[in-house]
Design an enzyme around this catalytic site. Structure first.
Site, PDB file in Angstrom:
ATOM      1  N   LYS A  13       0.835  -1.208   0.000  1.00 32.37           N
ATOM      2  CA  LYS A  13       0.000   0.000   0.000  1.00 32.37           C
ATOM      3  C   LYS A  13       0.869   1.258   0.000  1.00 32.37           C
ATOM      4  O   LYS A  13       0.614   2.181  -0.748  1.00 32.37           O
ATOM      5  CB  LYS A  13      -0.912   0.038   1.236  1.00 32.37           C
ATOM      6  CG  LYS A  13      -1.919  -1.086   1.317  1.00 32.37           C
ATOM      7  CD  LYS A  13      -2.906  -0.862   2.462  1.00 32.37           C
ATOM      8  CE  LYS A  13      -2.273  -0.892   3.843  1.00 32.37           C
ATOM      9  NZ  LYS A  13      -1.725  -2.185   4.265  1.00 32.37           N
ATOM     10  N   ARG A  88      -9.324   1.113   8.516  1.00 30.78           N
ATOM     11  CA  ARG A  88      -8.844  -0.218   8.821  1.00 30.78           C
ATOM     12  C   ARG A  88      -9.857  -1.013   9.636  1.00 30.78           C
ATOM     13  O   ARG A  88      -9.543  -2.075  10.156  1.00 30.78           O
ATOM     14  CB  ARG A  88      -7.576  -0.091   9.647  1.00 30.78           C
ATOM     15  CG  ARG A  88      -6.342  -0.739   9.015  1.00 30.78           C
ATOM     16  CD  ARG A  88      -5.213  -0.421   9.948  1.00 30.78           C
ATOM     17  NE  ARG A  88      -4.009  -1.126   9.708  1.00 30.78           N
ATOM     18  CZ  ARG A  88      -2.942  -0.588   9.119  1.00 30.78           C
ATOM     19  NH1 ARG A  88      -2.993   0.609   8.617  1.00 30.78           N
ATOM     20  NH2 ARG A  88      -1.840  -1.288   9.041  1.00 30.78           N
ATOM     21  N   ARG A 127      11.686  -6.149   4.470  1.00 33.38           N
ATOM     22  CA  ARG A 127      11.360  -4.762   4.143  1.00 33.38           C
ATOM     23  C   ARG A 127      12.307  -3.785   4.852  1.00 33.38           C
ATOM     24  O   ARG A 127      12.658  -3.971   6.012  1.00 33.38           O
ATOM     25  CB  ARG A 127       9.919  -4.474   4.579  1.00 33.38           C
ATOM     26  CG  ARG A 127       9.505  -3.053   4.357  1.00 33.38           C
ATOM     27  CD  ARG A 127       8.030  -2.915   4.274  1.00 33.38           C
ATOM     28  NE  ARG A 127       7.368  -2.967   5.557  1.00 33.38           N
ATOM     29  CZ  ARG A 127       6.071  -2.727   5.705  1.00 33.38           C
ATOM     30  NH1 ARG A 127       5.323  -2.462   4.659  1.00 33.38           N
ATOM     31  NH2 ARG A 127       5.522  -2.782   6.895  1.00 33.38           N
ATOM     32  N   ARG A 163      11.455  -1.638  10.147  1.00 30.67           N
ATOM     33  CA  ARG A 163      10.401  -1.187  11.057  1.00 30.67           C
ATOM     34  C   ARG A 163      10.311  -2.097  12.267  1.00 30.67           C
ATOM     35  O   ARG A 163      10.419  -3.313  12.150  1.00 30.67           O
ATOM     36  CB  ARG A 163       9.057  -1.187  10.324  1.00 30.67           C
ATOM     37  CG  ARG A 163       8.832   0.078   9.561  1.00 30.67           C
ATOM     38  CD  ARG A 163       7.589   0.016   8.762  1.00 30.67           C
ATOM     39  NE  ARG A 163       6.432  -0.506   9.477  1.00 30.67           N
ATOM     40  CZ  ARG A 163       5.197  -0.481   8.995  1.00 30.67           C
ATOM     41  NH1 ARG A 163       4.982   0.055   7.808  1.00 30.67           N
ATOM     42  NH2 ARG A 163       4.201  -0.975   9.671  1.00 30.67           N
ATOM     43  N   ARG A 174      -0.409  -8.945  13.057  1.00 28.02           N
ATOM     44  CA  ARG A 174      -1.009  -7.951  12.160  1.00 28.02           C
ATOM     45  C   ARG A 174      -1.871  -8.629  11.098  1.00 28.02           C
ATOM     46  O   ARG A 174      -2.926  -8.111  10.726  1.00 28.02           O
ATOM     47  CB  ARG A 174       0.096  -7.093  11.528  1.00 28.02           C
ATOM     48  CG  ARG A 174       0.702  -6.132  12.556  1.00 28.02           C
ATOM     49  CD  ARG A 174       2.058  -5.622  12.135  1.00 28.02           C
ATOM     50  NE  ARG A 174       2.001  -4.810  10.936  1.00 28.02           N
ATOM     51  CZ  ARG A 174       3.054  -4.609  10.138  1.00 28.02           C
ATOM     52  NH1 ARG A 174       4.215  -5.150  10.411  1.00 28.02           N
ATOM     53  NH2 ARG A 174       2.928  -3.855   9.084  1.00 28.02           N
TER      54      ARG A 174
HETATM   55  P1  AMP Z   1       0.979   0.670   8.611  1.00 29.15           P
HETATM   56  O1  AMP Z   1       2.189   1.512   8.386  1.00 29.15           O
HETATM   57  O2  AMP Z   1      -0.203   1.151   7.793  1.00 29.15           O
HETATM   58  O3  AMP Z   1       1.238  -0.792   8.438  1.00 29.15           O
HETATM   59  O4  AMP Z   1       0.545   0.880  10.154  1.00 29.15           O
HETATM   60  C1  AMP Z   1       1.425   0.534  11.213  1.00 29.15           C
HETATM   61  C2  AMP Z   1       0.656   0.466  12.524  1.00 29.15           C
HETATM   62  O5  AMP Z   1       0.054   1.754  12.791  1.00 29.15           O
HETATM   63  C3  AMP Z   1      -0.496  -0.512  12.561  1.00 29.15           C
HETATM   64  O6  AMP Z   1      -0.081  -1.842  12.855  1.00 29.15           O
HETATM   65  C4  AMP Z   1      -1.361   0.088  13.673  1.00 29.15           C
HETATM   66  O7  AMP Z   1      -0.800  -0.159  14.947  1.00 29.15           O
HETATM   67  C5  AMP Z   1      -1.219   1.587  13.407  1.00 29.15           C
HETATM   68  N1  AMP Z   1      -2.248   2.067  12.464  1.00 29.15           N
HETATM   69  C6  AMP Z   1      -2.030   2.583  11.220  1.00 29.15           C
HETATM   70  N2  AMP Z   1      -3.189   2.930  10.631  1.00 29.15           N
HETATM   71  C7  AMP Z   1      -4.174   2.627  11.510  1.00 29.15           C
HETATM   72  C8  AMP Z   1      -5.573   2.728  11.481  1.00 29.15           C
HETATM   73  N3  AMP Z   1      -6.237   3.207  10.410  1.00 29.15           N
HETATM   74  N4  AMP Z   1      -6.264   2.320  12.580  1.00 29.15           N
HETATM   75  C9  AMP Z   1      -5.642   1.851  13.666  1.00 29.15           C
HETATM   76  N5  AMP Z   1      -4.311   1.695  13.748  1.00 29.15           N
HETATM   77  C10 AMP Z   1      -3.565   2.081  12.693  1.00 29.15           C
END
Ligand code: AMP
Length: 222
Positions: A13, A88, A127, A163, A174
């Site tokens: 994404k 999400r 990654r 990360r 996740r």
């Molecule tokens: P990402 O970079 O999109 O994979 O997000 C990393 C982490 O940020 C996720 O595992 C959640 O802990 C938090 N996070 C990101 N976007 C959301 C969202 N829309 N709702 C809740 N938690 C989020």
């Protein structure tokens, strides 16, 4: 264009959103990147969300939606945006619709990037991200041209990092949360006629982008 990118962790994404944003001249809004920045800067919000981020769980909907609501009010959002990692959950999808409705706006498209779970684990553990410019690399599938340690984006040269939530244990959590909480929004967007599915299979990021771009171009032509 108002675009939502859906897909499990590691579906690409962030990579696709960044390219779409460049191509269409609209901002890339990543709730994950915003939250990571708050963590790194040790802000008050950062301390509140640390426990969720570190364990791979979701930050509470209310907090997340507040962040998105205030970001969408910024002037650069008038021509549209790419939302990456938001919504999400079903409550988040509904709140986004309410926020848009209050502004007389609607989403143009929700693009779901589909990748099998076993592929996600292989991808995420390889990654690397550039904290300076946000570019995402994959040591196996999309390595930087340099030695694998530095960003090769023109004018950047940041040191690449892994990360904190890309460990195998956290990745599995996740994925579990994705199936349980996030996947239902695919049906939500399908019912509203907004869903386009891009099956990645063995495609690389460039080929996936060709497909994603085609979806968005076909909408902007109609
Ligand atoms: P990402 O970079 O999109 O994979 O997000 C990393 C982490 O940020 C996720 O595992 C959640 O802990 C938090 N996070 C990101 N976007 C959301 C969202 N829309 N709702 C809740 N938690 C989020």
């Amino acid at each position: 264009m108002r675009i939502v990118l859906l897909g499990g962790p590691g579906a690409g994404k962030g990579t696709q959103a960044m390219r779409l944003a460049e191509e269409f001249g609209i901002p890339h809004i990543s709730t994950g990147a915003y939250f990571r920045d708050q963590l790194e800067r040790e802000t008050e919000l950062g301390e509140r969300i640390r426990v969720f981020m570190d364990t791979g769980s979701l930050v509470p909907d209310e907090l997340t939606c507040e962040v998105v609501e205030s970001r969408l009010k910024e002037p650069d959002c008038v021509r549209g945006y790419v939302l990456d990692g938001f919504p999400r959950s079903l409550p988040q999808a509904r709140i986004l619709d309410q926020l848009l409705a209050a502004r007389g706006e609607t989403l143009d498209v929700a693009i779901d990037l589909e990748v099998p779970d076993e592929e996600i684990i292989a991808r995420l553990t390889a990654r690397r991200t550039c904290p300076a410019c946000g570019k995402i690399f994959n040591l196996k599938f999309d390595p930087p041209t340099s030695d694998g340690k530095r960003c090769d984006r023109t004018g950047c040269d940041g040191s690449l990092v892994t990360r904190a939530d890309d460990t195998e244990e956290t990745v599995r959590e996740r994925i579990r949360i994705y199936h349980q909480t996030t996947e239902p929004i695919i049906k939500y967007y399908k019912e509203r006629g907004l869903l386009h599915i891009v099956v990645e299979g063995a495609l690389g990021p460039d080929e996936v982008f060709d497909k994603v771009e085609e979806v968005v171009h076909s909408l902007s032509r109609t």
